[in-house]
Design an enzyme around this catalytic site. Structure first.
Site, PDB file in Angstrom:
ATOM      1  N   LYS A   1       0.709  -1.374  -0.130  1.00 36.49           N
ATOM      2  CA  LYS A   1      -0.002  -0.264  -0.008  1.00 36.49           C
ATOM      3  C   LYS A   1       0.877   1.247   0.042  1.00 36.49           C
ATOM      4  CE  LYS A   1      -3.937  -1.704   2.358  1.00 36.49           C
ATOM      5  NZ  LYS A   1      -4.631  -2.107   3.784  1.00 36.49           N
TER       6      LYS A   1
ATOM      7  N   LYS B   1       2.253 -11.066   9.258  1.00 35.35           N
ATOM      8  CA  LYS B   1       1.791 -10.305   8.201  1.00 35.35           C
ATOM      9  C   LYS B   1       1.742 -10.726   6.925  1.00 35.35           C
ATOM     10  CE  LYS B   1       0.551  -5.705   6.882  1.00 35.35           C
ATOM     11  NZ  LYS B   1       1.064  -3.908   6.917  1.00 35.35           N
TER      12      LYS B   1
ATOM     13  N   ASN C   1      -7.210  -5.962  11.188  1.00 36.78           N
ATOM     14  CA  ASN C   1      -7.682  -4.660  11.704  1.00 36.78           C
ATOM     15  C   ASN C   1      -8.240  -4.493  13.109  1.00 36.78           C
ATOM     16  OD1 ASN C   1      -7.729  -3.243   9.346  1.00 36.78           O
ATOM     17  ND2 ASN C   1      -9.746  -4.163   8.596  1.00 36.78           N
TER      18      ASN C   1
ATOM     19  N   HIS D   1      -8.336  -1.633  15.453  1.00 40.34           N
ATOM     20  CA  HIS D   1      -8.420  -0.688  14.708  1.00 40.34           C
ATOM     21  C   HIS D   1      -9.779   0.185  14.536  1.00 40.34           C
ATOM     22  CE1 HIS D   1      -4.302  -1.620  13.793  1.00 40.34           C
ATOM     23  NE2 HIS D   1      -4.151  -0.727  13.003  1.00 40.34           N
TER      24      HIS D   1
ATOM     25  N   HIS E   1      -8.959   3.451  15.572  1.00 41.34           N
ATOM     26  CA  HIS E   1      -8.992   4.438  14.365  1.00 41.34           C
ATOM     27  C   HIS E   1     -10.112   5.610  14.711  1.00 41.34           C
ATOM     28  CE1 HIS E   1      -9.345   5.655  10.190  1.00 41.34           C
ATOM     29  NE2 HIS E   1      -8.086   6.090  10.365  1.00 41.34           N
TER      30      HIS E   1
END
Ligand SMILES: NC(=O)c1ccc[n+]([C@@H]2O[C@H](COP(=O)([O-])OP(=O)(O)OC[C@H]3O[C@@H](n4cnc5c(N)ncnc54)[C@H](O)[C@@H]3O)[C@@H](O)[C@H]2O)c1
Ligand SMILES: [Zn+2]
Length: 355
Positions: free
Chosen positions: A136, A216, A234, A237, A241
């Site tokens: 990403k 990962k 996630n 998160h 987040h």
């Protein structure tokens, strides 16, 4: 100490652990690029660039540090320098820095002349453990994080934990948070090692990063486009987040990893309440997380705003809030729908634990 320890081979590139930056110089010599550019922010230029040996005609592109500069204006500065110094399709961009540098440098390289090679030399623990795998790249736009970007892979990543010696402690802890998350979702026995990591202990850091990155790697490569198991990453998160976004608007922002620690505490409580995660394991992991980050925060009185951020989160397809929760340590489940009142209770629990 061996030179090459436990490198990680990904489908598109190799992640090489090094103890000596001479290996980067050797690789550059053999790679035959027409010109070499290094992207660094003001901190990594000062602390990390002097540790590299680079060919004489290397061009340094220095950008100001911080997430607030991960934007189109800085990209323009990067593309301008590449153009002015006649970068061509055979040029190489070296991203020397944390996740801001590698995300933005990767994006600029992927789009310059439809793509030039880039390598990443991560200099923060967060970038080493999280931003080195997954392809990403991107920038923030219109107050939304990472909204403009592309999937693009570096040709190589060199991980040298010696760079971490100059990193401030808050950022070091922020990186530990993501490593702890990897342990919780896939290798719970690794959690204690993560907790006790020290910035100067290169050998233990390399070993712990290898474990974390392999987790990962396995998850990412089995689900490149985030359809299913990649959602496990996630964990922590959804709440994390939202809290991060809320505090970003205040004058006491939290680092990403700090917010993820808070998110994991709230989501451990949800895991216990909704999926039968044992109370003893919850207590132990919450205590561990609080031992690396604890700050009394008034979360409950802002729960409406925090819930609004969760509802807007791109990870939620409809207006219901879906979480990754744990049935047991190392046994995550995705797309668990959680009611507003359960989330509010999780925020209550979190505030109580922080006080
Ligand atoms: N692409 C991905 O998969 C991925 C994954 C996680 C995070 N990210 C992105 O990474 C960013 C956060 O990464 P970060 O925490 O590394 O932030 P960062 O790049 O802003 O680095 C944090 C701070 O540390 C300084 N610094 C970096 N290395 C240093 C060193 N060795 N010594 C002294 N100071 C140093 C930087 O100048 C900066 O001030 C976010 O933008 C996030 O979106 C991307
Ligand atoms: Zn994260």
């Amino acid at each position: 100490m061996s030179d090459f320890t436990s490198n990680i081979t990904l489908s598109k590139y190799e992640l090489v652990f090094i103890y000596d930056n001479k290996q980067i110089a050797q690789w550059l010599n053999s790679a035959n690029y027409s010109s070499i550019f290094v992207l660094a922010d003001n901190n990594t230029r000062k602390h990390c660039l002097p540790l590299l040996e680079l060919p004489q005609n290397t061009t340094i592109i220095e950008i100001p540090e911080g997430e607030k500069h991960k934007n189109l204006n800085t990209c323009i500065q990067i593309w301008d320098t590449l153009l002015n110094h006649k970068a061509d399709r055979k040029s190489l961009l070296i991203n020397l820095g944390g996740g801001v540098v590698s995300d933005m440098g990767g994006f600029c390289a992927a789009t310059f002349k439809r793509g030039i090679d880039f390598i990443n030399i991560p200099t923060t623990l967060l970038a080493m453990t999280d931003a080195t795998i997954g392809g990403k790249t991107g920038i923030d736009f219109n107050n939304t994080k990472n909204i403009i970007g592309a999937f693009a892979s570096p040709v190589r990543v060199f991980v040298n934990t010696l760079f971490l010696k100059t990193l401030d402690k808050r950022h070091f802890t922020s990186g530990k948070a993501e490593m702890y998350k990897h342990a919780l979702i896939a290798l719970p026995q690794h959690a204690a090692t993560v907790l006790n990591l020290e910035q100067n202990d290169t050998a233990t850091l390399h070993k712990a990063l290898t474990e974390s990155l392999n987790i990962k790697k396995q998850i990412t490569e089995s689900d490149l486009y985030e359809q299913n198991v990649r959602k496990y990453l996630n964990f922590g998160h959804t709440i994390g987040h939202a809290i991060e976004s809320f505090y970003l608007e205040t004058n006491t922002p939290l680092l990403h990893g700090e917010a993820v620690i808070l998110g994991m505490i709230g989501e451990l409580w949800l895991s216990h309440t909704l999926l039968g995660f044992s109370e003893a394991a919850m207590d132990m992991h919450v205590k561990n997380l609080l031992s690396i980050f604890r700050k009394p925060l008034k979360i409950r009185e802002h729960s409406d705003e925090i819930l609004a951020y969760m509802a807007n989160d791109k990870k939620n397809q409809t207006d219901s809030i879906r979480f990754v929760l744990l049935a047991q340590p190392g046994k995550p489940e995705f797309d668990i729908e959680v009611s507003k009142s359960d989330i509010e209770q999780a925020l209550d629990y979190l505030e109580k634990m922080l006080s």
